[in-house]
Design an enzyme around this catalytic site. Sequence first.
Site, PDB file in Angstrom:
ATOM      1  N   ASP A  12     -22.056 -21.313 -28.011  1.00  0.00           N
ATOM      2  CA  ASP A  12     -23.169 -21.422 -27.067  1.00  0.00           C
ATOM      3  C   ASP A  12     -24.268 -22.340 -27.601  1.00  0.00           C
ATOM      4  OD1 ASP A  12     -24.414 -20.857 -24.657  1.00  0.00           O
ATOM      5  OD2 ASP A  12     -25.480 -19.122 -25.461  1.00  0.00           O
ATOM      6  N   HIS A  29     -22.490 -30.989 -24.447  1.00  0.00           N
ATOM      7  CA  HIS A  29     -21.083 -30.555 -24.395  1.00  0.00           C
ATOM      8  C   HIS A  29     -20.214 -31.527 -25.200  1.00  0.00           C
ATOM      9  CE1 HIS A  29     -22.000 -27.345 -21.735  1.00  0.00           C
ATOM     10  NE2 HIS A  29     -22.359 -28.109 -20.731  1.00  0.00           N
ATOM     11  N   LEU A 122      -2.041 -22.048 -37.584  1.00  0.00           N
ATOM     12  CA  LEU A 122      -3.238 -21.448 -36.975  1.00  0.00           C
ATOM     13  C   LEU A 122      -3.003 -21.358 -35.478  1.00  0.00           C
ATOM     14  CD1 LEU A 122      -6.371 -20.717 -36.923  1.00  0.00           C
ATOM     15  CD2 LEU A 122      -6.757 -23.147 -36.539  1.00  0.00           C
TER      16      LEU A 122
HETATM   17  C1  IPE Z   1     -20.904 -17.878 -22.711  1.00  0.00           C
HETATM   18  O1  IPE Z   1     -22.010 -18.697 -22.668  1.00  0.00           O
HETATM   19  C2  IPE Z   1     -19.703 -18.626 -22.282  1.00  0.00           C
HETATM   20  C3  IPE Z   1     -19.277 -19.680 -23.175  1.00  0.00           C
HETATM   21  C4  IPE Z   1     -19.773 -20.002 -24.325  1.00  0.00           C
HETATM   22  C5  IPE Z   1     -18.138 -20.390 -22.697  1.00  0.00           C
HETATM   23  P1  IPE Z   1     -22.985 -18.731 -21.418  1.00  0.00           P
HETATM   24  O2  IPE Z   1     -24.039 -19.710 -21.745  1.00  0.00           O
HETATM   25  O3  IPE Z   1     -22.239 -18.942 -20.164  1.00  0.00           O
HETATM   26  O4  IPE Z   1     -23.578 -17.262 -21.401  1.00  0.00           O
HETATM   27  P2  IPE Z   1     -24.819 -16.680 -20.612  1.00  0.00           P
HETATM   28  O5  IPE Z   1     -24.655 -17.015 -19.184  1.00  0.00           O
HETATM   29  O6  IPE Z   1     -26.035 -17.320 -21.179  1.00  0.00           O
HETATM   30  O7  IPE Z   1     -24.789 -15.220 -20.904  1.00  0.00           O
HETATM   31  C1  IPE Z   2     -21.897 -23.215 -24.050  1.00  0.00           C
HETATM   32  O1  IPE Z   2     -23.050 -23.929 -24.027  1.00  0.00           O
HETATM   33  C2  IPE Z   2     -20.742 -23.967 -23.479  1.00  0.00           C
HETATM   34  C3  IPE Z   2     -20.326 -23.505 -22.163  1.00  0.00           C
HETATM   35  C4  IPE Z   2     -20.743 -22.450 -21.531  1.00  0.00           C
HETATM   36  C5  IPE Z   2     -19.317 -24.293 -21.526  1.00  0.00           C
HETATM   37  P1  IPE Z   2     -24.052 -23.807 -22.823  1.00  0.00           P
HETATM   38  O2  IPE Z   2     -23.740 -24.855 -21.836  1.00  0.00           O
HETATM   39  O3  IPE Z   2     -24.112 -22.426 -22.290  1.00  0.00           O
HETATM   40  O4  IPE Z   2     -25.416 -24.151 -23.542  1.00  0.00           O
HETATM   41  P2  IPE Z   2     -26.823 -23.499 -23.270  1.00  0.00           P
HETATM   42  O5  IPE Z   2     -26.693 -22.043 -23.563  1.00  0.00           O
HETATM   43  O6  IPE Z   2     -27.151 -23.748 -21.830  1.00  0.00           O
HETATM   44  O7  IPE Z   2     -27.736 -24.196 -24.206  1.00  0.00           O
HETATM   45 MG    MG Z   3     -25.287 -20.805 -22.761  1.00  0.00          MG
END
Ligand code: IPE
Ligand code: IPE
Ligand code: MG
Length: 224
Positions: A12, A29, A122
Amino acid sequence: MNPINHVAIIMDGNGRWGLKYKNSRNAGHKAGINTVEKIIKESIRRKIKFLTLYAFSTENWKRPQKEVNYLFNLLETFLKNRIEDLNKQKIKLKVIGFKKFSKKLNKLLRISEKKTLKNKKLQINLALNYGSKIELLYAFKNIIKKNEKINEKNINRYLLTKNIPEPDLLIRTGNTKRLSNFLLWQLAYSEIYFEKKLWPDFTESDYGKILEKFKKTKRNFGNI
Ligand code: IPE
Ligand code: IPE
Ligand code: MG
């Protein structure tokens, strides 16, 4: 010292990183892919057998179409460019999630899984369109459909993580303390580590420190 067999990661913080440094969530990303590469390498070096990466949740469809498209294009490019090499490194790729993507991506995922099926170094479980609640609901429904008993063993058998041991350790980067519908059943006794750094800033050395800390943690499993 705890043996470490399976690490699960909620990757995240990409969006925030992208906005902060490049004024674009999608740039975050893209940068996140480099961290994925580093963590795979370090996992192999440390002889970890299962690495589960949360890449896209069943709730992430709520995001703007442009971001969703970007994410899937990124995944497609990653697989096209890297699957041969991952295969050479004896990495097995498994998707955990509901494969309802474009025809092209579904096919690419299927081919990638098939190509790497026998690899033993892995196993990377890519959680893609994954949600724990729907996974559990399907498990229960299928057990009932087959007229089998609802018990722990059967639930494990009907989950998407069938044949995958439970994670020893869960890491969530991005300074947020929640599970976001990830492996709710499977994480029952995992150690959990919340990392402040955003995913693109997370390094092998940060990862290594968490693994070392994990090794020294006393795991009770209800015992003393
Ligand atoms: C969780 O992250 C999903 C992934 C890392 C793929 P999110 O950014 O979607 O989670 P929330 O919505 O903040 O809980
Ligand atoms: C996690 O990073 C990746 C995915 C959910 C695909 P985020 O896109 O949720 O990044 P933040 O949390 O908005 O910074
Ligand atoms: Mg996020």
